[in-house]
Design a protein around this motif. Structure first.
Motif, PDB file in Angstrom:
ATOM      1  N   VAL A   1     -12.495  72.898  45.481  1.00 42.60           N
ATOM      2  CA  VAL A   1     -12.448  72.460  44.072  1.00 42.60           C
ATOM      3  C   VAL A   1     -12.016  73.625  43.176  1.00 42.60           C
ATOM      4  CG1 VAL A   1     -13.821  71.629  42.123  1.00 42.60           C
ATOM      5  CG2 VAL A   1     -14.129  70.605  44.374  1.00 42.60           C
TER       6      VAL A   1
ATOM      7  N   ILE B   1      -8.269  74.221  43.331  1.00 42.24           N
ATOM      8  CA  ILE B   1      -7.373  73.261  42.651  1.00 42.24           C
ATOM      9  C   ILE B   1      -7.658  73.168  41.155  1.00 42.24           C
ATOM     10  CG2 ILE B   1      -7.041  71.843  44.713  1.00 42.24           C
ATOM     11  CD1 ILE B   1      -8.977  69.781  43.400  1.00 42.24           C
ATOM     12  N   PHE B   2      -8.681  73.901  40.682  1.00 39.91           N
ATOM     13  CA  PHE B   2      -9.064  73.783  39.270  1.00 39.91           C
ATOM     14  C   PHE B   2      -8.020  74.508  38.413  1.00 39.91           C
ATOM     15  CE2 PHE B   2     -11.996  74.682  35.621  1.00 39.91           C
ATOM     16  CZ  PHE B   2     -12.235  73.345  35.303  1.00 39.91           C
ATOM     17  N   PRO B   3      -7.290  73.791  37.562  1.00 37.15           N
ATOM     18  CA  PRO B   3      -6.148  74.385  36.854  1.00 37.15           C
ATOM     19  C   PRO B   3      -6.439  75.698  36.114  1.00 37.15           C
ATOM     20  CG  PRO B   3      -6.097  72.029  36.609  1.00 37.15           C
ATOM     21  CD  PRO B   3      -7.390  72.352  37.295  1.00 37.15           C
TER      22      PRO B   3
END
Lengths: 162, 127
Positions: free
Chosen positions: B115, B118-120
């Motif tokens: 997570v 992929i967290f911008p």
């Protein structure tokens, strides 16, 4: 334009498959929580695990269809129609980027839950650690689908595809 | 010897083949393999997304289906990593009892790292 080809694909992706997964979660979770050896007769356990096997496999298939349609059919439409917006705004720097990635956690977690229930069947009533792990993974699959669904709905509201 | 007709023989109807098969308990290693492999799949996605954001040529390489961009390559590699790790772990653990609590904690750590990857806002620190 609810039924233009692009909008229809987005609706099938989010409003049909995505929504089915989210709605089915509560049923699957109740089934998992009920899997206790002391709560059910042998026949009851058999019937419950049969329902869980069918239900969780159906949810896994729906989750795969959702991400495949979303990634290969709907997302390219957004990239074509809103390239300039997507490359410069919040919708790509946060919303679309997170949505397209986190949604893929759901089919993997849902398939894992389905396979383990299918393999262990009524033995799960005596395997509390496996059961707890499945309950958490199932909930994480739901949360990932929920985040992707919410961001998808907001994105579609701001940037509808046709 | 008493002559017993078929009608007098009690038939236990609630014993099915499934019950007999369930007599042989499946070790928890099989479940452990499936659970840990899911974590590895999620971790792979996080790692690939973060590395592709830093390394532009990997980002370009991962565009297996150009209209959808690098997400196609990232997810295909993720699925391959997930299935391959599941297969390998299954081969090693299928007949074993594993410490499922440790396996599950490791899985949760992998999912959390996935997570984060992929967290911008995290990705933009490096991009």
């Amino acid at each position: 334009m609810l039924f233009s080809s692009g909008a229809l694909l987005a609706d099938i992706h989010g409003l049909v498959f995505g929504a089915i997964f989210l709605l089915a979660y509560s049923g699957g979770m109740v089934g998992l929580l009920d899997l206790h050896a002391s709560w059910e007769t042998r026949k009851g356990r058999r019937a419950l695990t049969k329902q869980l096997v069918i239900g969780t496999w159906a949810m896994a298939v729906v989750a795969w269809l959702t991400v495949l349609i979303g990634t290969y059919l709907v997302y390219p439409l957004y990239r074509t129609e809103f390239q300039s917006v997507l490359s410069s705004s919040f919708w790509n720097t946060f919303s679309m980027a997170l949505k397209t990635h986190i949604g893929w956690f759901t089919p993997i977690l849902a398939t894992t839950v389905a396979v383990v229930i299918w393999r262990y069947k009524t033995q799960l009533t005596e395997e509390k650690h496996i059961r707890y792990a499945l309950e958490v993974l199932f909930t994480l699959a739901f949360l990932a689908a929920g985040i992707a669904g919410l961001l998808g709905a907001l994105t579609t509201k701001a940037l509808p595809v046709y | 010897m008493a002559n017993v007709s078929h009608e007098e023989i009690p038939v236990k109807t609630d014993i099915l083949l499934e019950d007999i098969q369930q007599e042989r308990k499946i070790p928890n290693g099989e479940a452990g393999a499936a659970i840990l492999a899911a974590g590895i799949g999620c971790l792979t996605m996080g790692l690939l997304t973060a590395v592709a954001a830093i390394w532009g040529s990997l980002h370009t390489f991962l565009q297996f289906y150009p209209p959808a961009g690098s997400i196609t390559g990232i997810t295909i590699v993720m699925v391959i990593a997930w299935l391959a790790s599941w297969f390998v772990l299954y081969r090693f653990w299928k007949d074993k009892q594993v410490n499922l609590i440790k396996v599950f904690v490791l899985t949760l750590a992998f999912i959390l790292l996935g997570v984060v990857g992929i967290f911008p806002p995290f990705i933009h620190l490096f991009a």
